[in-house]
Scaffold this motif. Sequence first.
Motif, PDB file in Angstrom:
ATOM      1  N   ILE A  45       7.086  37.388  -1.105  1.00 54.83           N
ATOM      2  CA  ILE A  45       6.823  35.836  -0.649  1.00 54.83           C
ATOM      3  C   ILE A  45       6.579  35.207  -1.744  1.00 54.83           C
ATOM      4  CG2 ILE A  45       5.905  34.262   0.817  1.00 54.83           C
ATOM      5  CD1 ILE A  45       5.123  36.504   2.690  1.00 54.83           C
ATOM      6  N   TYR A  46       7.514  34.011  -2.294  1.00 53.71           N
ATOM      7  CA  TYR A  46       7.372  32.985  -3.222  1.00 53.71           C
ATOM      8  C   TYR A  46       6.935  31.669  -2.381  1.00 53.71           C
ATOM      9  CZ  TYR A  46       9.099  35.595  -6.918  1.00 53.71           C
ATOM     10  OH  TYR A  46       9.222  36.625  -7.837  1.00 53.71           O
ATOM     11  N   PRO A  47       6.119  30.872  -3.044  1.00 51.00           N
ATOM     12  CA  PRO A  47       5.762  29.663  -2.375  1.00 51.00           C
ATOM     13  C   PRO A  47       6.725  28.766  -1.469  1.00 51.00           C
ATOM     14  CG  PRO A  47       4.516  29.764  -4.532  1.00 51.00           C
ATOM     15  CD  PRO A  47       5.782  31.119  -4.473  1.00 51.00           C
ATOM     16  N   VAL A  48       7.869  28.482  -2.396  1.00 42.50           N
ATOM     17  CA  VAL A  48       8.810  27.419  -1.857  1.00 42.50           C
ATOM     18  C   VAL A  48      10.022  28.263  -0.886  1.00 42.50           C
ATOM     19  CG1 VAL A  48      10.517  25.753  -2.323  1.00 42.50           C
ATOM     20  CG2 VAL A  48       8.459  26.067  -3.359  1.00 42.50           C
ATOM     21  N   GLU A  57      17.487  24.088  -7.837  1.00 36.02           N
ATOM     22  CA  GLU A  57      17.147  25.544  -8.465  1.00 36.02           C
ATOM     23  C   GLU A  57      15.812  25.280  -9.266  1.00 36.02           C
ATOM     24  OE1 GLU A  57      18.013  29.709 -10.771  1.00 36.02           O
ATOM     25  OE2 GLU A  57      19.770  28.372 -10.035  1.00 36.02           O
ATOM     26  N   THR A  58      16.296  24.011 -10.144  1.00 44.37           N
ATOM     27  CA  THR A  58      14.869  23.759 -11.135  1.00 44.37           C
ATOM     28  C   THR A  58      13.820  23.212 -10.378  1.00 44.37           C
ATOM     29  OG1 THR A  58      16.706  22.997 -12.773  1.00 44.37           O
ATOM     30  CG2 THR A  58      14.527  22.011 -13.047  1.00 44.37           C
ATOM     31  N   LEU A 156      13.616  11.671  -0.633  1.00 45.63           N
ATOM     32  CA  LEU A 156      13.126  11.965  -2.166  1.00 45.63           C
ATOM     33  C   LEU A 156      12.306  13.315  -1.669  1.00 45.63           C
ATOM     34  CD1 LEU A 156      12.325   8.611  -3.634  1.00 45.63           C
ATOM     35  CD2 LEU A 156      14.388  10.117  -4.184  1.00 45.63           C
ATOM     36  N   TYR A 157      12.869  14.334  -1.324  1.00 42.86           N
ATOM     37  CA  TYR A 157      11.999  15.474  -0.666  1.00 42.86           C
ATOM     38  C   TYR A 157      11.273  16.120  -1.801  1.00 42.86           C
ATOM     39  CZ  TYR A 157      15.346  14.788   3.278  1.00 42.86           C
ATOM     40  OH  TYR A 157      15.947  14.179   4.074  1.00 42.86           O
ATOM     41  N   TYR A 158      11.746  16.231  -2.967  1.00 39.20           N
ATOM     42  CA  TYR A 158      11.194  17.069  -4.108  1.00 39.20           C
ATOM     43  C   TYR A 158       9.751  15.998  -4.504  1.00 39.20           C
ATOM     44  CZ  TYR A 158       9.595  18.406  -8.802  1.00 39.20           C
ATOM     45  OH  TYR A 158       8.768  18.718  -9.830  1.00 39.20           O
ATOM     46  N   LYS A 159      10.048  14.930  -4.468  1.00 42.25           N
ATOM     47  CA  LYS A 159       8.672  13.988  -4.940  1.00 42.25           C
ATOM     48  C   LYS A 159       7.802  14.208  -3.744  1.00 42.25           C
ATOM     49  CE  LYS A 159      10.884  10.934  -8.225  1.00 42.25           C
ATOM     50  NZ  LYS A 159      11.145   9.377  -8.277  1.00 42.25           N
ATOM     51  N   ALA A 160       8.240  13.943  -2.490  1.00 39.44           N
ATOM     52  CA  ALA A 160       7.209  13.970  -1.525  1.00 39.44           C
ATOM     53  C   ALA A 160       6.423  15.477  -1.287  1.00 39.44           C
ATOM     54  CB  ALA A 160       8.225  14.042  -0.180  1.00 39.44           C
ATOM     55  N   ILE A 161       7.153  16.405  -1.560  1.00 38.90           N
ATOM     56  CA  ILE A 161       6.295  17.782  -1.443  1.00 38.90           C
ATOM     57  C   ILE A 161       5.509  17.845  -2.730  1.00 38.90           C
ATOM     58  CG2 ILE A 161       6.675  20.406  -1.893  1.00 38.90           C
ATOM     59  CD1 ILE A 161       9.594  19.898  -0.470  1.00 38.90           C
ATOM     60  N   ASP A 162       5.800  17.484  -4.038  1.00 38.73           N
ATOM     61  CA  ASP A 162       5.111  17.536  -5.047  1.00 38.73           C
ATOM     62  C   ASP A 162       3.779  16.664  -4.900  1.00 38.73           C
ATOM     63  OD1 ASP A 162       4.733  18.505  -7.978  1.00 38.73           O
ATOM     64  OD2 ASP A 162       4.907  16.314  -8.473  1.00 38.73           O
ATOM     65  N   LEU A 163       3.997  15.577  -4.344  1.00 27.97           N
ATOM     66  CA  LEU A 163       2.876  14.753  -4.171  1.00 27.97           C
ATOM     67  C   LEU A 163       1.888  14.934  -3.018  1.00 27.97           C
ATOM     68  CD1 LEU A 163       1.566  11.978  -4.731  1.00 27.97           C
ATOM     69  CD2 LEU A 163       2.875  10.812  -2.830  1.00 27.97           C
ATOM     70  N   SER A 164       2.517  15.887  -1.967  1.00 20.98           N
ATOM     71  CA  SER A 164       1.456  16.547  -1.275  1.00 20.98           C
ATOM     72  C   SER A 164       0.764  17.460  -1.560  1.00 20.98           C
ATOM     73  CB  SER A 164       2.443  17.017   0.043  1.00 20.98           C
ATOM     74  OG  SER A 164       3.481  18.002  -0.542  1.00 20.98           O
TER      75      SER A 164
END
Length: 257
Positions: A45-48, A57-58, A156-164
Motif C-alpha cells: 500500500i502506497y499513500p496515494v 505521475e510526478t 486544483l486537486y494536487y494543491k488541495a491535497i498537498d495543503l491538507s
Amino acid sequence: MIIKEFLPKMKNIIVTIQFLFLFSLIFFTNSVKGQFNIPNKPKKIYPVNDYVGILSETQINQLNKKLIQYHKKTSTEIIISIIQDLRGEDPNYLASKWGNKWGIGKTYKNNGIIVLLSINDKKISIQNGYGIEPYVTDFSTKRIIQKITPLLKNNLYYKAIDLSIKEVFKIMKNEYENKKVKNNFHKKNWIFYFSFILLLLFFFYQKQGIEPSLFNPLFLSNMFFWNKNFDNQEENDFDEFGEGGGNFGGGGSSGGW
C-alpha cells in the motif's frame, strides 16, 4: 354469494402484494446504488491511490515521498483515496470502512488518517483512527476542508491535497515519533564525523608532502556521497502502509465543493 364475499378480500390481498413488491423494488434499488466496492488491500500500500487519474505521475510521486517521509518520522499513516463517485454511500462511512479494511495505522497505535475524494459527487471526507482523535479533532478536519475548498472548486486537486497534508502535519507536529528515526539520525552523524576526520587527514598528509593512495579522488567522491546514498536507501526501505491498524471511527468530517 361466496364469490361476492371473497372478491373484496382478494382485492386487499392483491393490493398488499403490489405494495410489498414495490417496497422490495425500491429497497433493492437503493441497496444496489449504495454499494461501493472498496478495492482489495494491495500487496504493497502506497499513500496515494488515484483511481480516477486526476493526478500526474510526478504529482503522485511527490505526495508519496512526502507522506512516506512523514511516516518514517512519526509512524503515522496518511492515505489519499480518489474515486469517481460514491454510488450513494456516505463519504464518512465509506472512508472509515476503507481505513478498517486496509488496516491503516500501526497496530495498537491506530494512528491512521484517510482522505477520501469523490470527483463526480464533489465531496471530501477526512477520517481518523482512534489514536489520532486526541490531536486531529472534528473541528480541525472541518477547518482543513474549508481551507482547501476554493482549490477543489477550481479543480486544483494536487494543491488541495498537498495543503491538507501540510495542515495535518502542523496539527500533529511530531506525535508518534518513530524511534527508528533517532537511530538513523545517529548513523548520519557518525558518517559525517568520520568523513570530516578523513578529510582532515587528507589535508594533513598533503601538507606533509605525502601522497597517500587511500585518499584518491574517487574515494573522496564516494565518501561525500555516502550520506546522500543513505537517504536514498531510507526512501527505498519503505515497508508499506496497512500493517494491521484500522479502528477508524475516531472522528473526522466531510464537505463538498
